[in-house]
Design an enzyme around this catalytic site. Sequence first.
Site, PDB file in Angstrom:
ATOM      1  CB  SER A   1      -5.908   7.317  12.060  1.00  0.00           C
ATOM      2  OG  SER A   1      -6.468   8.507  11.544  1.00  0.00           O
TER       3      SER A   1
ATOM      4  NE  ARG B   1      -8.452  17.836   8.358  1.00  0.00           N
ATOM      5  CZ  ARG B   1      -9.434  18.698   8.562  1.00  0.00           C
ATOM      6  NH1 ARG B   1      -9.129  19.929   8.955  1.00  0.00           N
ATOM      7  NH2 ARG B   1     -10.700  18.369   8.414  1.00  0.00           N
TER       8      ARG B   1
ATOM      9  CG  PHE C   1       1.600  -0.307   6.918  1.00  0.00           C
ATOM     10  CD1 PHE C   1       2.844  -0.919   6.719  1.00  0.00           C
ATOM     11  CD2 PHE C   1       1.584   1.001   7.367  1.00  0.00           C
ATOM     12  CE1 PHE C   1       4.027  -0.229   6.940  1.00  0.00           C
ATOM     13  CE2 PHE C   1       2.763   1.704   7.592  1.00  0.00           C
ATOM     14  CZ  PHE C   1       3.981   1.073   7.384  1.00  0.00           C
TER      15      PHE C   1
ATOM     16  CE  LYS D   1      -6.370   2.353  11.072  1.00  0.00           C
ATOM     17  NZ  LYS D   1      -5.342   1.345  10.786  1.00  0.00           N
TER      18      LYS D   1
ATOM     19  N   GLY E   1       0.812  -1.216   0.000  1.00  0.00           N
ATOM     20  CA  GLY E   1       0.000   0.000   0.000  1.00  0.00           C
ATOM     21  C   GLY E   1       0.840   1.257   0.000  1.00  0.00           C
TER      22      GLY E   1
ATOM     23  CE1 TYR F   1      -9.177   5.977   9.501  1.00  0.00           C
ATOM     24  CE2 TYR F   1      -8.938   3.684   8.861  1.00  0.00           C
ATOM     25  CZ  TYR F   1      -8.380   4.906   9.185  1.00  0.00           C
ATOM     26  OH  TYR F   1      -7.012   5.048   9.202  1.00  0.00           O
TER      27      TYR F   1
HETATM   28  P1  NAD Z   1      -3.482   1.538   1.606  1.00  0.00           P
HETATM   29  O1  NAD Z   1      -4.873   1.122   1.345  1.00  0.00           O
HETATM   30  O2  NAD Z   1      -2.660   2.088   0.498  1.00  0.00           O
HETATM   31  O3  NAD Z   1      -2.654   0.312   2.234  1.00  0.00           O
HETATM   32  C1  NAD Z   1      -3.273  -0.680   2.994  1.00  0.00           C
HETATM   33  C2  NAD Z   1      -2.799  -2.017   2.438  1.00  0.00           C
HETATM   34  O4  NAD Z   1      -3.413  -3.059   3.166  1.00  0.00           O
HETATM   35  C3  NAD Z   1      -3.201  -2.214   0.958  1.00  0.00           C
HETATM   36  O5  NAD Z   1      -2.082  -2.615   0.217  1.00  0.00           O
HETATM   37  C4  NAD Z   1      -4.253  -3.309   1.017  1.00  0.00           C
HETATM   38  O6  NAD Z   1      -4.226  -4.131  -0.134  1.00  0.00           O
HETATM   39  C5  NAD Z   1      -3.824  -4.051   2.268  1.00  0.00           C
HETATM   40  N1  NAD Z   1      -4.892  -4.829   2.915  1.00  0.00           N
HETATM   41  C6  NAD Z   1      -6.163  -4.443   3.174  1.00  0.00           C
HETATM   42  N2  NAD Z   1      -6.833  -5.447   3.766  1.00  0.00           N
HETATM   43  C7  NAD Z   1      -5.957  -6.488   3.911  1.00  0.00           C
HETATM   44  C8  NAD Z   1      -6.055  -7.802   4.445  1.00  0.00           C
HETATM   45  N3  NAD Z   1      -7.190  -8.267   4.956  1.00  0.00           N
HETATM   46  N4  NAD Z   1      -4.955  -8.588   4.402  1.00  0.00           N
HETATM   47  C9  NAD Z   1      -3.794  -8.138   3.859  1.00  0.00           C
HETATM   48  N5  NAD Z   1      -3.634  -6.901   3.340  1.00  0.00           N
HETATM   49  C10 NAD Z   1      -4.720  -6.096   3.374  1.00  0.00           C
HETATM   50  O7  NAD Z   1      -3.540   2.564   2.827  1.00  0.00           O
HETATM   51  P2  NAD Z   1      -2.372   3.459   3.451  1.00  0.00           P
HETATM   52  O8  NAD Z   1      -2.732   4.884   3.206  1.00  0.00           O
HETATM   53  O9  NAD Z   1      -1.055   2.939   3.048  1.00  0.00           O
HETATM   54  O10 NAD Z   1      -2.597   3.180   4.997  1.00  0.00           O
HETATM   55  C11 NAD Z   1      -1.870   2.160   5.636  1.00  0.00           C
HETATM   56  C12 NAD Z   1      -2.372   2.124   7.061  1.00  0.00           C
HETATM   57  O11 NAD Z   1      -2.216   3.406   7.653  1.00  0.00           O
HETATM   58  C13 NAD Z   1      -3.848   1.780   7.177  1.00  0.00           C
HETATM   59  O12 NAD Z   1      -4.037   0.940   8.306  1.00  0.00           O
HETATM   60  C14 NAD Z   1      -4.520   3.129   7.403  1.00  0.00           C
HETATM   61  O13 NAD Z   1      -5.698   3.001   8.141  1.00  0.00           O
HETATM   62  C15 NAD Z   1      -3.454   3.853   8.190  1.00  0.00           C
HETATM   63  N6  NAD Z   1      -3.541   5.314   8.073  1.00  0.00           N
HETATM   64  C16 NAD Z   1      -3.516   5.894   6.831  1.00  0.00           C
HETATM   65  C17 NAD Z   1      -3.608   7.294   6.735  1.00  0.00           C
HETATM   66  C18 NAD Z   1      -3.605   7.987   5.404  1.00  0.00           C
HETATM   67  O14 NAD Z   1      -3.954   9.180   5.361  1.00  0.00           O
HETATM   68  N7  NAD Z   1      -3.236   7.327   4.332  1.00  0.00           N
HETATM   69  C19 NAD Z   1      -3.701   8.079   7.884  1.00  0.00           C
HETATM   70  C20 NAD Z   1      -3.713   7.433   9.124  1.00  0.00           C
HETATM   71  C21 NAD Z   1      -3.626   6.051   9.209  1.00  0.00           C
HETATM   72  C1  WQD Z   2      -7.991  17.301   4.135  1.00  0.00           C
HETATM   73  C2  WQD Z   2      -8.662  18.643   3.944  1.00  0.00           C
HETATM   74  C3  WQD Z   2     -11.021  18.502   3.535  1.00  0.00           C
HETATM   75  C4  WQD Z   2     -10.626  16.524  -0.382  1.00  0.00           C
HETATM   76  C5  WQD Z   2      -8.485  11.866   6.330  1.00  0.00           C
HETATM   77  C6  WQD Z   2      -9.136  10.849   7.203  1.00  0.00           C
HETATM   78  C7  WQD Z   2      -8.197  10.422   8.285  1.00  0.00           C
HETATM   79  C8  WQD Z   2      -6.855  10.026   7.714  1.00  0.00           C
HETATM   80  C9  WQD Z   2      -6.278  11.096   6.831  1.00  0.00           C
HETATM   81  C10 WQD Z   2      -6.818   7.616   7.631  1.00  0.00           C
HETATM   82  C11 WQD Z   2     -10.010  18.740   4.646  1.00  0.00           C
HETATM   83  C12 WQD Z   2     -10.293  19.073   2.319  1.00  0.00           C
HETATM   84  C13 WQD Z   2     -10.338  17.121   0.836  1.00  0.00           C
HETATM   85  C14 WQD Z   2     -11.237  17.292  -1.409  1.00  0.00           C
HETATM   86  C15 WQD Z   2     -11.220  19.188   0.060  1.00  0.00           C
HETATM   87  N1  WQD Z   2      -6.948   8.811   6.985  1.00  0.00           N
HETATM   88  N2  WQD Z   2     -10.631  18.432   1.049  1.00  0.00           N
HETATM   89  N3  WQD Z   2     -11.513  18.618  -1.133  1.00  0.00           N
HETATM   90  O1  WQD Z   2     -10.162  14.434   6.242  1.00  0.00           O
HETATM   91  O2  WQD Z   2      -8.099  15.487   7.318  1.00  0.00           O
HETATM   92  O3  WQD Z   2      -8.250  13.010   7.084  1.00  0.00           O
HETATM   93  O4  WQD Z   2      -7.250  11.375   5.829  1.00  0.00           O
HETATM   94  O5  WQD Z   2      -6.557   7.459   8.778  1.00  0.00           O
HETATM   95  O6  WQD Z   2      -8.787   9.340   8.944  1.00  0.00           O
HETATM   96  O7  WQD Z   2     -10.251  11.466   7.838  1.00  0.00           O
HETATM   97  O8  WQD Z   2      -7.900  14.394   5.074  1.00  0.00           O
HETATM   98  O9  WQD Z   2      -7.240  14.760   2.720  1.00  0.00           O
HETATM   99  O10 WQD Z   2      -9.604  13.952   3.222  1.00  0.00           O
HETATM  100  O11 WQD Z   2      -8.952  16.304   3.781  1.00  0.00           O
HETATM  101  O12 WQD Z   2     -11.480  20.410   0.287  1.00  0.00           O
HETATM  102  O13 WQD Z   2     -11.538  16.790  -2.529  1.00  0.00           O
HETATM  103  O14 WQD Z   2      -8.930  18.840   2.558  1.00  0.00           O
HETATM  104  O15 WQD Z   2     -12.248  19.168   3.772  1.00  0.00           O
HETATM  105  O16 WQD Z   2     -10.148  20.069   5.151  1.00  0.00           O
HETATM  106  P1  WQD Z   2      -8.696  14.420   6.455  1.00  0.00           P
HETATM  107  P2  WQD Z   2      -8.435  14.772   3.610  1.00  0.00           P
END
Ligand code: NAD
Ligand code: WQD
Length: 398
Positions: free
Chosen positions: A152, A282, A108, A184, A14, A180
């Site tokens: 998160s 943010r 992850f 977490k 991912g 979601y």
């Molecule tokens: P992503 O979707 O790119 O990566 C997640 C990976 O997990 C993917 O490759 C997916 O194929 C794999 N996956 C899902 N279900 C699975 C399963 N049952 N078994 C094996 N693999 C599985 O997401 P990301 O942005 O890389 O996020 C990684 C982690 O970080 C996630 O747990 C997400 O909740 C957390 N996170 C992400 C963000 C963000 O903004 N991207 C913010 C905070 C926390």
């Molecule tokens: C950022 C800002 C939107 C898209 C999310 C998840 C959080 C975490 C990180 C997993 C906000 C604005 C966005 C668009 C916009 N993921 N926006 N137009 O909401 O802070 O956090 O991602 O853990 O759980 O909630 O991030 O990038 O979605 O938004 O105006 O098309 O951009 O309103 O102010 P967010 P985001």
Amino acid sequence: MTSTKRILVTGGCGYIGSHTLVSLLQQTGGLYSVVVVDNLANSQYESLNRVATICGLEGFQVNNEGTEGQDTNERLVFRKVDCCNEAELRSVFVDFASKGGFHAAVHFAGLKAVGESKVIPLKYYEVNIGATLTLLNLMEEFGCRSIVFSSSATVYGVAKDEKAKLKETDEVGVTITNCYGRTKYQIEQILGDFHVCHGIRREQGKDAKDWSIAILRYFNPDELRIIKWTLIHENLTEVALTDPSGIPNNLMPYIAQVAVGRRPHLTVFGNDYDTPDGTGIRDYLHVLDLADGHVSAIQYLDGSAPTGKSGEGKLNVFNLGTGTGYSVLDMVKAFGKARGKDIPYKFGQRRPGDVTIYMADPTLAKVEMGWDAKRTLEEMCSSTWDWQTKTPMATKDK
Ligand code: NAD
Ligand code: WQD
């Protein structure tokens, strides 16, 4: 091959996982090798080819079924595994038990779309909680007691004082607005109970070694995906480490897709917030800083952090953010400046569940692990990687 610390990386194909693989594999002296388990629910194993290219791993190959892969020296191993499937994940633990097992796991794997989680909550509980329980049980059975968990900032919910920088000791779990985020938070609670139980078992005279746990609360990893803007025949082609599947939920990948012409414009979700320019603020951090944070966490858990401090045998929680907030319009302007071409946008309605401001107090990660975000907003938005992929980027439109 010199002995390395083998790290199990769930969800390693991912977005954040693939970048973390690079941080782990680029550590000097081949300190780490990685075993990636991923069911490719939201990724392609192609990202591992790019990781191997960036890290100069020889002979990385994935089989024709796309289910297994490795490089010549077994520093990057891939197994297509559903972490909710105990038998599939067990087979990986069994395979590597005879090779010294795993030094630590970075977890992850999971589903992460806030909006989707409101529509299919049971799937989110099944996957995010289920995969974690399966992993913890197998880690315990096979003697790997060090885990870094992807949490998160969402666990903070709607903070009492939205303008304050969030600390790890602030209240969590109470005002979360989506399924979601609750998964977490609940996984954090599971890790807490699981950590405590080993002390209780020892009091009962049982053999129970403490676990070393790092819960990392990510703020807003920039979803820019380390894009190298390549002008080919006058068309900008996005070449990225991973390719967002579907219409991006997050700001940065959406802006990136507007920038390459995949989307006509960005819709700014609300310009009537109590912020200087009316748009949401943010704490965006570069995904490479976030990736480095996982290496710092592994080192902190095994007592090898540069600070000399150790989280070994403890339950540790860290915010990974910059401590600096940027508004939506700040990001739009910074990205446009980096590309030398304005990003078209229109104002729309607020997105339900959005809060005004989310910023981290990242002090604890710095003091304990020696980690802080080093890359600037400009680097986030103009982040390019001298990247020559040997494999064409899947540029299929979503
Ligand atoms: P992503 O979707 O790119 O990566 C997640 C990976 O997990 C993917 O490759 C997916 O194929 C794999 N996956 C899902 N279900 C699975 C399963 N049952 N078994 C094996 N693999 C599985 O997401 P990301 O942005 O890389 O996020 C990684 C982690 O970080 C996630 O747990 C997400 O909740 C957390 N996170 C992400 C963000 C963000 O903004 N991207 C913010 C905070 C926390
Ligand atoms: C950022 C800002 C939107 C898209 C999310 C998840 C959080 C975490 C990180 C997993 C906000 C604005 C966005 C668009 C916009 N993921 N926006 N137009 O909401 O802070 O956090 O991602 O853990 O759980 O909630 O991030 O990038 O979605 O938004 O105006 O098309 O951009 O309103 O102010 P967010 P985001």
